[in-house]
Design a protein around this motif. Structure first.
Motif, mmCIF file in Angstrom:
data_model
loop_
_atom_site.group_PDB
_atom_site.id
_atom_site.type_symbol
_atom_site.label_atom_id
_atom_site.label_comp_id
_atom_site.label_asym_id
_atom_site.label_seq_id
_atom_site.Cartn_x
_atom_site.Cartn_y
_atom_site.Cartn_z
ATOM 1 N N ASN A 1 1.912 13.118 -12.346
ATOM 2 C CA ASN A 1 2.502 13.411 -11.038
ATOM 3 C C ASN A 1 3.394 12.272 -10.560
ATOM 4 O OD1 ASN A 1 1.291 15.862 -10.748
ATOM 5 N ND2 ASN A 1 -0.408 15.118 -9.492
ATOM 6 N N VAL A 2 2.887 11.042 -10.675
ATOM 7 C CA VAL A 2 3.554 9.908 -10.041
ATOM 8 C C VAL A 2 4.697 9.377 -10.909
ATOM 9 C CG1 VAL A 2 3.212 7.547 -9.205
ATOM 10 C CG2 VAL A 2 1.492 9.277 -8.764
ATOM 11 N N LEU B 1 15.243 15.040 -1.691
ATOM 12 C CA LEU B 1 15.738 14.002 -2.599
ATOM 13 C C LEU B 1 14.676 12.976 -2.970
ATOM 14 C CD1 LEU B 1 18.986 13.336 -0.588
ATOM 15 C CD2 LEU B 1 18.899 14.426 -2.812
ATOM 16 N N GLY B 2 13.543 13.020 -2.280
ATOM 17 C CA GLY B 2 12.514 12.022 -2.553
ATOM 18 C C GLY B 2 12.831 10.675 -1.931
ATOM 19 N N ILE B 3 13.715 10.640 -0.923
ATOM 20 C CA ILE B 3 14.067 9.367 -0.302
ATOM 21 C C ILE B 3 13.347 9.244 1.027
ATOM 22 C CG2 ILE B 3 15.941 7.946 0.572
ATOM 23 C CD1 ILE B 3 17.760 9.695 -1.165
ATOM 24 N N LEU C 1 5.045 6.195 2.844
ATOM 25 C CA LEU C 1 3.632 6.356 2.518
ATOM 26 C C LEU C 1 3.312 7.815 2.212
ATOM 27 C CD1 LEU C 1 2.157 4.039 5.249
ATOM 28 C CD2 LEU C 1 2.131 3.647 2.797
ATOM 29 N N ARG D 1 -5.489 2.173 -7.243
ATOM 30 C CA ARG D 1 -6.619 2.753 -6.519
ATOM 31 C C ARG D 1 -7.305 3.833 -7.340
ATOM 32 N NH1 ARG D 1 -6.872 0.943 -1.216
ATOM 33 N NH2 ARG D 1 -5.039 -0.283 -0.695
ATOM 34 N N PRO E 1 1.436 -7.882 -1.509
ATOM 35 C CA PRO E 1 2.806 -7.627 -1.936
ATOM 36 C C PRO E 1 3.677 -8.878 -1.871
ATOM 37 C CG PRO E 1 2.469 -6.792 0.270
ATOM 38 C CD PRO E 1 1.140 -7.321 -0.184
ATOM 39 N N ALA F 1 -1.935 4.462 5.034
ATOM 40 C CA ALA F 1 -2.110 3.720 3.782
ATOM 41 C C ALA F 1 -3.588 3.638 3.412
ATOM 42 C CB ALA F 1 -1.514 2.318 3.917
ATOM 43 N N ASN G 1 -4.088 -5.258 -1.261
ATOM 44 C CA ASN G 1 -2.650 -5.355 -1.509
ATOM 45 C C ASN G 1 -2.158 -6.746 -1.175
ATOM 46 O OD1 ASN G 1 -3.182 -2.338 -0.446
ATOM 47 N ND2 ASN G 1 -1.615 -2.388 -2.016
ATOM 48 N N LEU H 1 2.935 12.804 -3.905
ATOM 49 C CA LEU H 1 2.908 12.693 -5.363
ATOM 50 C C LEU H 1 1.482 12.804 -5.885
ATOM 51 C CD1 LEU H 1 5.487 9.829 -5.858
ATOM 52 C CD2 LEU H 1 5.735 12.187 -6.587
ATOM 53 N N ALA I 1 15.003 6.694 -6.031
ATOM 54 C CA ALA I 1 15.401 7.890 -5.286
ATOM 55 C C ALA I 1 16.775 7.701 -4.654
ATOM 56 C CB ALA I 1 14.359 8.202 -4.214
ATOM 57 N N ALA J 1 0.837 -1.198 0.000
ATOM 58 C CA ALA J 1 0.000 0.000 0.000
ATOM 59 C C ALA J 1 0.870 1.245 0.000
ATOM 60 C CB ALA J 1 -0.908 -0.001 1.224
ATOM 61 N N GLY J 2 0.434 2.256 -0.744
ATOM 62 C CA GLY J 2 1.121 3.543 -0.698
ATOM 63 C C GLY J 2 2.157 3.745 -1.783
ATOM 64 N N PRO K 1 14.674 18.535 -6.372
ATOM 65 C CA PRO K 1 15.459 19.775 -6.383
ATOM 66 C C PRO K 1 14.613 21.012 -6.665
ATOM 67 C CG PRO K 1 15.813 18.544 -8.394
ATOM 68 C CD PRO K 1 15.004 17.668 -7.498
ATOM 69 N N LEU K 2 13.476 20.836 -7.334
ATOM 70 C CA LEU K 2 12.703 22.008 -7.733
ATOM 71 C C LEU K 2 11.547 22.289 -6.781
ATOM 72 C CD1 LEU K 2 12.564 21.092 -11.524
ATOM 73 C CD2 LEU K 2 14.209 22.550 -10.373
ATOM 74 N N THR L 1 -0.958 3.258 -5.852
ATOM 75 C CA THR L 1 -1.608 4.542 -6.129
ATOM 76 C C THR L 1 -2.356 4.489 -7.456
ATOM 77 O OG1 THR L 1 0.190 5.614 -4.958
ATOM 78 C CG2 THR L 1 -1.152 6.999 -6.366
ATOM 79 N N GLN M 1 5.748 10.834 -14.082
ATOM 80 C CA GLN M 1 6.322 11.821 -14.996
ATOM 81 C C GLN M 1 6.109 11.455 -16.456
ATOM 82 O OE1 GLN M 1 8.321 14.504 -13.578
ATOM 83 N NE2 GLN M 1 7.482 13.736 -11.674
ATOM 84 N N LEU N 1 -2.712 12.120 -12.727
ATOM 85 C CA LEU N 1 -2.040 11.353 -11.683
ATOM 86 C C LEU N 1 -0.762 10.698 -12.209
ATOM 87 C CD1 LEU N 1 -2.450 10.292 -8.727
ATOM 88 C CD2 LEU N 1 -3.213 8.198 -9.793
ATOM 89 N N GLN O 1 13.026 15.034 -13.223
ATOM 90 C CA GLN O 1 13.114 16.422 -12.757
ATOM 91 C C GLN O 1 14.549 16.811 -12.421
ATOM 92 O OE1 GLN O 1 11.541 17.379 -9.026
ATOM 93 N NE2 GLN O 1 11.382 15.276 -8.331
ATOM 94 N N TYR O 2 15.405 15.830 -12.131
ATOM 95 C CA TYR O 2 16.814 16.165 -11.902
ATOM 96 C C TYR O 2 17.521 16.468 -13.212
ATOM 97 C CZ TYR O 2 16.081 14.726 -7.127
ATOM 98 O OH TYR O 2 15.614 14.643 -5.853
ATOM 99 N N SER P 1 16.388 19.982 -13.870
ATOM 100 C CA SER P 1 17.046 20.976 -13.023
ATOM 101 C C SER P 1 18.531 21.104 -13.346
ATOM 102 C CB SER P 1 16.880 20.597 -11.552
ATOM 103 O OG SER P 1 17.668 19.462 -11.252
ATOM 104 N N GLN Q 1 5.877 17.332 -5.753
ATOM 105 C CA GLN Q 1 6.923 16.462 -6.290
ATOM 106 C C GLN Q 1 8.223 16.715 -5.533
ATOM 107 O OE1 GLN Q 1 6.758 14.304 -9.311
ATOM 108 N NE2 GLN Q 1 8.585 13.593 -8.267
ATOM 109 N N ILE R 1 -5.041 7.399 2.493
ATOM 110 C CA ILE R 1 -4.565 8.156 1.326
ATOM 111 C C ILE R 1 -5.638 8.284 0.237
ATOM 112 C CG2 ILE R 1 -2.956 8.068 -0.631
ATOM 113 C CD1 ILE R 1 -0.773 7.306 1.345
#
Lengths: 317, 507
Positions: free
Chosen positions: A283-284, B327-329, B337, A49, A69, B46, A67, B343, A186, A40-41, B351-352, A46, A286, A280, A208-209, A212, B348, B49
């Motif tokens: 966003n999730v 960093l999104g980590i 979660l 759902r 997994p 979870a 879920n 997202l 990440a 989940a999550g 860096p931006l 995402t 790209q 969505l 996005q990196y 940037s 997002q 969301i």
């Protein structure tokens, strides 16, 4: 709550007004369970759902997301294969982890690539190899040369197909890539920005990196170029005959009635191509949603097995 | 980077009545699920969301942050009151919290936990808000080799908690590591120890192992010793002086160094992804115990023990958003979660983020501070309710606790398989308790195991199999030296002192 009710009522009204739309001949005789092969999550959950919510609104069916997994979807598909093919149990997974498991240890799994009726794909992960923006190499070939001159290059990965493609290049080019396993894209980006890696794989988070200016693209792993960086060539264009396109896809146990399969595929398609999903997925992941349809998804899975098998052979394991 | 107007606009957004209400309801829900055995804030986030999709981004994120922060406070409640920690973090709080309850001071223990938690949390949030950017650079430099050294250090610090028998402690640790190898190996994704169960592909579910061995084992042991009568699960003496019920300012200030150390450890662990709040809580507890003039008072109801663990585990929260936002980590399960929720709502990380979404980010920061205030205010009300609830007959409290654990694990693992695993680990936990093996050490080893194995593999690749390449990683060397020192200081020296003392006392 009120809004959902109005939306549902509107959707029903539209559906009634347009005979032969999504509400064709087939109706599930109860709630549909959509099993997700990931926790989940996460991004898969995402997407699942959101698709379920869109389906509910458009068709009036109840869609429950669960879920299951484990093993990149293997645990879920191992159970899905034994369910009744009445259209009330669906599964969502990702093609490449499933295919690698089928190719490497298919004899130990309770299902085969043709054990399911395939329905739709949602999106393909925009896999690519990236490097720090100031790195002295711009393509995979230059990375190979750099690696040879410097006694190896550290390349981060978080999926089996990424490891296999780099091992295949190690075999043919004697590149000497040292492959470092990570848990997520990440963390690979962290390794690149922190100077621990010379190159690494991205599955969307890298974009996005690149925008940037912190990272640059070396190659895309898809068969064709990707929209967000149309000047970046693919592995194939650069002379390495390998590609990887992980599709997020929906399947049901084999043996659906043709009307059921058609109705489910149509309902999924309407949800996947909806405005909400497009936003969505942007966003999730790209990127934009891609539905290959029932036949296209089946082809991806069935043909994909031979492609993965030859990649595994090229990688030498 | 971000101009003042954006910051003020963002904080202003957070202060609207709607957002405050969503944060407050998140906190209330979080404290509730945190305190209920078997459910956790992670599970709640979870589940919640998808329901937040209809909210505005700030209300949605504020609500989820509230759930997370409320859960951190709530988790300590059953640990302190009935020695039934729902999470491994809370099992550190139980070490001194439950003995305080047994001494008749449950409210004092609960309040200290609340104050410490809010203190650590607020400190961590302020660090996030003010110095996120420079700390993100530090997080970048913590590569796999450094993280590997940090995990070694966590193990070394925790070795101070092993207890009477070093051998039993090592067996428990090794067993935890062994259990954590079930599932796919992190390097080549080869399945291990599945014995034909596809459910085990991702290992034993964390919630089954933790809830089974920590909570259900205690419930079953209590149920087994029950003798029919209607004894309350918790007896609070009626004629308590106010001092026994509250934490005075002097008592709080006496813990200031403990709180500060806890908060710093929590922040340090939070900015390094993948170690987690449990390790922070135990590291803080172990070092506080060792720094105290009277280490033997710990484990018997020392208020500093609660301050150390609660400040540290709550301080992980804010700091773990530093690598998350920049960093999104994700640094923890709940952070993983939250990133999904971010997202979905178009936030997002990366860096931006501050440039493109500055207003929303400062709205988030505002919501975090509001959540801390809500935690404090609602916590003081809620603690009394919980303490009152637990005075119900123990046959009701523990039996319903068992049902809640089963339901919670069923929900979080998605089926009965997780419940069976939970029951197996409950039996295991009871056996370990009966034979005096430290269950908590086993669970920590199980938690850190996968990360330990992954970093070991990464480190071996990065060092190219040659230990002398460590010279390029000075931070790792310092951490490893500190680990060796801690093992001596916390593990070997006290054990030797105990051995030398025993002939004198005639033991």
């Amino acid at each position: 709550m009120k809004i959902t009710r109005i939306l549902k009522a509107t959707a029903c009204a539209i559906a009634v007004a347009m005979p032969g739309a999504a509400l064709a001949d087939w109706q599930p005789d109860g709630p549909i369970t959509l099993q997700v092969g990931f926790g989940a999550g996460g991004s898969t959950d995402t997407l699942a759902r959101a698709v379920a919510a869109e389906m509910e609104d458009a068709t009036g069916w109840d869609v429950i997301v669960e879920n299951k997994p484990g093993g990149g979807g293997i645990a879920m598909f191992s159970q899905l294969v034994g369910k009744r093919p009445d259209g009330r149990t669906l599964g969502m997974g990702v093609t490449i982890p499933t295919l690698i498991n089928l190719a490497e240890r298919g004899e130990t799994l309770p299902f085969k690539a043709d054990s399911f009726d395939y329905l739709a794909t949602v999106v393909v992960a925009p896999l690519a190899v990236v490097a720090p923006a100031d790195a002295p190499y711009d393509t995979i070939e230059e990375l190979v040369d750099y690696s040879k001159e410097n006694g190896g290059a550290l390349v981060g990965f978080d999926g089996g197909e990424m490891r296999l493609m780099m091992q295949a290049i190690n075999n043919t080019e004697d590149a000497g890539f040292e492959l470092v396993s990570y848990q997520s894209g990440a963390e690979i980006i962290q390794g690149l920005l922190g100077g621990q890696l010379q190159a690494g794989w991205g599955a969307g988070a890298h974009i996005q990196y690149v925008d940037s200016g912190d990272l640059k693209m070396l190659a895309v792993a898809t068969q064709t170029r990707q929209d967000y960086s149309s000047e970046t060539t693919s592995f194939i264009e650069q002379g390495f005959p390998y590609s990887a396109e992980p599709y997020f896809y929906f399947a049901a146990p084999k043996g659906l009635e043709p009307e059921a399969r058609e109705a489910l595929a149509a309902a999924l398609d309407a949800a996947i191509t909806s405005e909400a999903l497009t936003q969505l997925v942007g966003n999730v992941m790209q990127t934009t949603p891609t539905n290959l349809g029932a036949e296209g998804t089946e082809a991806k899975l069935v043909n994909g097995l031979t492609e993965i098998t030859s990649l595994i052979e090229a990688a030498g394991n | 980077m971000v101009d003042l107007a954006t910051i003020l606009a963002g904080l202003g957004d957070a202060l609207t009545l709607t957002n405050i209400l969503f944060v407050l309801s998140g906190v209330v829900l979080g404290q509730f699920v945190g305190a209920m055995p078997g459910s956790s804030q992670e599970m709640t986030i979870a589940i919640a969301i998808p329901f937040t999709l209809v909210l505005t981004p700030l209300s949605a994120i504020g609500f989820l942050i509230g759930v997370n922060k409320g859960g951190l406070v709530g988790g300590a409640i059953p640990a302190i009151l009935i020695n039934m920690p729902g999470t491994p973090d809370a099992s550190a709080t139980a070490l001194d919290g439950h003995p305080m309850t047994q001494k008749g001071k449950p409210l004092k223990a609960l309040k200290m936990a609340l104050y410490s938690s809010v203190t650590g949390d607020t400190f961590s949030d302020l660090v996030l808000i003010t110095v996120a950017a420079p700390l993100a650079v530090v997080a970048l430099k913590m590569g796999p080799v450094e993280i590997f050294a940090l995990i070694i250090m966590a193990f070394a610090l925790i070795s101070g908690l092993i207890g009477a028998s070093v051998t039993k402690g090592i067996i428990a640790t090794a067993f935890g590591l062994l259990i954590s190898t079930v599932g796919l190996d992190p390097e080549h994704s080869t399945p291990r120890f599945l014995f034909g169960f596809p459910d085990l592909y991702s290992g034993f579910p964390i919630s089954s192992v933790a809830i089974g061995s920590l909570a259900v084992s205690v419930i079953i042991a209590r149920l087994a010793t029950m003798s029919g009568g209607m004894r309350p699960a918790l007896h609070i003496p009626r004629d308590q002086t106010p001092d026994q019920k509250r934490v005075s300012l002097a008592e709080y200030l006496a813990c200031r160094f403990v709180l500060m150390r806890g908060a710093l450890i929590g922040v340090g662990i939070g900015i390094v992804p993948g170690i987690g709040s449990t390790a922070a809580a135990f590291m803080s507890y172990a070092s506080t115990k060792q720094a105290a003039k009277d280490p033997e008072s710990f484990g018997k109801g020392d208020i500093r023990g609660i301050a150390a663990t609660e400040s540290a585990n709550s301080a992980v929260g804010g700091a773990s958003l530093i690598p998350l936002l920049t960093l999104g980590i994700p640094g923890s399960v709940s952070a993983a979660l939250l990133i999904g929720a971010f997202l979905i709502h178009g936030l997002q990380p990366g860096p931006l983020l501050f440039e493109q979404q500055g207003r929303l980010v400062y709205g988030l920061f505002g919501a975090m501070l509001i959540a801390n205030a809500c935690n404090l205010v609602f916590g003081l009300v809620g603690l009394r309710l919980w303490a009152r609830l637990i005075t119900a007959p123990e046959s009701i409290v523990f039996a319903s606790g068992l049902v809640l654990c089963i339901v919670g694990v069923y929900l979080s693992t998605g089926g009965l398989f997780g419940v069976y695993v939970m029951l197996i680990f409950a039996a295991l936990g009871m056996g370990m308790n009966a034979l005096n093996y430290p269950v908590v050490i086993f669970v920590i080893a199980y938690f850190l195991g996968p990360r330990f194995e992954l970093s070991l593999g990464q480190t071996a690749t990065i060092l190219r199999g040659d230990v002398t390449n460590l010279v390029n990683h000075p931070v790792a060397i310092v951490l490893l030296l500190m680990s060796a020192f801690s093992v001596y200081w916390l593990g070997i020296r006290p054990a030797r002192a105990a051995r030398e003392e025993s002939p004198k006392t005639g033991g």
